[in-house]
Design a protein around this motif. Structure first.
Motif, PDB file in Angstrom:
ATOM      1  N   SER A 201      28.011  22.206  52.723  1.00 24.64           N
ATOM      2  CA  SER A 201      28.244  23.521  53.320  1.00 24.64           C
ATOM      3  C   SER A 201      27.162  24.486  52.872  1.00 24.64           C
ATOM      4  O   SER A 201      26.362  24.188  51.994  1.00 24.64           O
ATOM      5  N   ALA A 202      27.197  25.661  53.483  1.00 26.33           N
ATOM      6  CA  ALA A 202      26.304  26.761  53.092  1.00 26.33           C
ATOM      7  C   ALA A 202      27.079  28.052  53.308  1.00 26.33           C
ATOM      8  O   ALA A 202      27.899  28.144  54.226  1.00 26.33           O
ATOM      9  N   ARG A 203      26.820  29.031  52.443  1.00 22.51           N
ATOM     10  CA  ARG A 203      27.509  30.312  52.591  1.00 22.51           C
ATOM     11  C   ARG A 203      26.707  31.421  51.945  1.00 22.51           C
ATOM     12  O   ARG A 203      25.936  31.194  51.009  1.00 22.51           O
ATOM     13  N   VAL A 204      26.910  32.629  52.462  1.00 20.34           N
ATOM     14  CA  VAL A 204      26.318  33.820  51.872  1.00 20.34           C
ATOM     15  C   VAL A 204      27.405  34.462  51.018  1.00 20.34           C
ATOM     16  O   VAL A 204      28.537  34.644  51.465  1.00 20.34           O
ATOM     17  N   VAL A 205      27.050  34.795  49.785  1.00 16.32           N
ATOM     18  CA  VAL A 205      27.997  35.393  48.848  1.00 16.32           C
ATOM     19  C   VAL A 205      27.474  36.767  48.448  1.00 16.32           C
ATOM     20  O   VAL A 205      26.308  36.917  48.078  1.00 16.32           O
ATOM     21  N   GLU A 206      28.344  37.768  48.534  1.00 14.02           N
ATOM     22  CA  GLU A 206      27.980  39.120  48.114  1.00 14.02           C
ATOM     23  C   GLU A 206      28.807  39.463  46.881  1.00 14.02           C
ATOM     24  O   GLU A 206      30.019  39.281  46.859  1.00 14.02           O
ATOM     25  N   ARG A 207      28.122  39.965  45.861  1.00 11.90           N
ATOM     26  CA  ARG A 207      28.787  40.269  44.599  1.00 11.90           C
ATOM     27  C   ARG A 207      28.493  41.710  44.226  1.00 11.90           C
ATOM     28  O   ARG A 207      27.338  42.129  44.188  1.00 11.90           O
ATOM     29  N   ASN A 208      29.540  42.449  43.923  1.00 12.80           N
ATOM     30  CA  ASN A 208      29.400  43.830  43.470  1.00 12.80           C
ATOM     31  C   ASN A 208      29.858  43.914  42.027  1.00 12.80           C
ATOM     32  O   ASN A 208      30.948  43.456  41.690  1.00 12.80           O
ATOM     33  N   VAL A 209      29.043  44.542  41.199  1.00 11.68           N
ATOM     34  CA  VAL A 209      29.369  44.688  39.790  1.00 11.68           C
ATOM     35  C   VAL A 209      29.337  46.162  39.431  1.00 11.68           C
ATOM     36  O   VAL A 209      28.390  46.872  39.755  1.00 11.68           O
ATOM     37  N   THR A 210      30.396  46.618  38.790  1.00 11.46           N
ATOM     38  CA  THR A 210      30.467  47.997  38.317  1.00 11.46           C
ATOM     39  C   THR A 210      30.639  47.962  36.805  1.00 11.46           C
ATOM     40  O   THR A 210      31.617  47.405  36.290  1.00 11.46           O
ATOM     41  N   GLU A 211      29.664  48.534  36.115  1.00 15.42           N
ATOM     42  CA  GLU A 211      29.739  48.597  34.661  1.00 15.42           C
ATOM     43  C   GLU A 211      30.804  49.608  34.234  1.00 15.42           C
ATOM     44  O   GLU A 211      30.974  50.642  34.875  1.00 15.42           O
ATOM     45  N   ILE A 212      31.466  49.316  33.134  1.00 17.57           N
ATOM     46  CA  ILE A 212      32.488  50.214  32.584  1.00 17.57           C
ATOM     47  C   ILE A 212      32.000  50.725  31.240  1.00 17.57           C
ATOM     48  O   ILE A 212      31.663  49.937  30.354  1.00 17.57           O
ATOM     49  N   GLU A 213      31.924  52.037  31.116  1.00 17.21           N
ATOM     50  CA  GLU A 213      31.519  52.644  29.844  1.00 17.21           C
ATOM     51  C   GLU A 213      32.619  52.463  28.814  1.00 17.21           C
ATOM     52  O   GLU A 213      33.778  52.723  29.096  1.00 17.21           O
ATOM     53  N   LEU A 214      32.262  52.020  27.645  1.00 14.44           N
ATOM     54  CA  LEU A 214      33.243  51.850  26.559  1.00 14.44           C
ATOM     55  C   LEU A 214      32.969  52.846  25.451  1.00 14.44           C
ATOM     56  O   LEU A 214      31.900  53.252  25.191  1.00 14.44           O
TER      57      LEU A 214
END
Length: 71
Positions: free
Chosen positions: A58-71
């Motif tokens: 198979s083949a696929r396009v993957v979109e990933r969103n990352v939001t950093e969290i301030e600690l």
């Protein structure tokens, strides 16, 4: 960030994934199919867990969103 994942089957029947960043969009299924055929035909990659790549899964396009969290 978007990636394209190309999934192949190796000689032992295991799935091997090759991920590439920033695919050209819109993705052309015929071009992806041709590229995957070329990878197999040229024996371009060897999977350490089971030998040569022998088939397309198979083949696929993957979109990933990352939001950093301030600690």
């Amino acid at each position: 960030m978007k990636t394209i994942e190309l999934k192949f089957e190796n000689e032992e029947g295991k799935t091997v994934t090759i991920s590439l960043d920033a695919p050209v969009e819109p993705v052309d299924p015929a071009a992806v199919n041709t590229a995957m055929d070329a990878v197999i035909a040229q024996n371009a990659f060897f999977s350490s867990g089971g030998g040569d790549l022998v088939g397309k899964k198979s083949a696929r396009v993957v979109e990933r969103n990352v939001t950093e969290i301030e600690l």
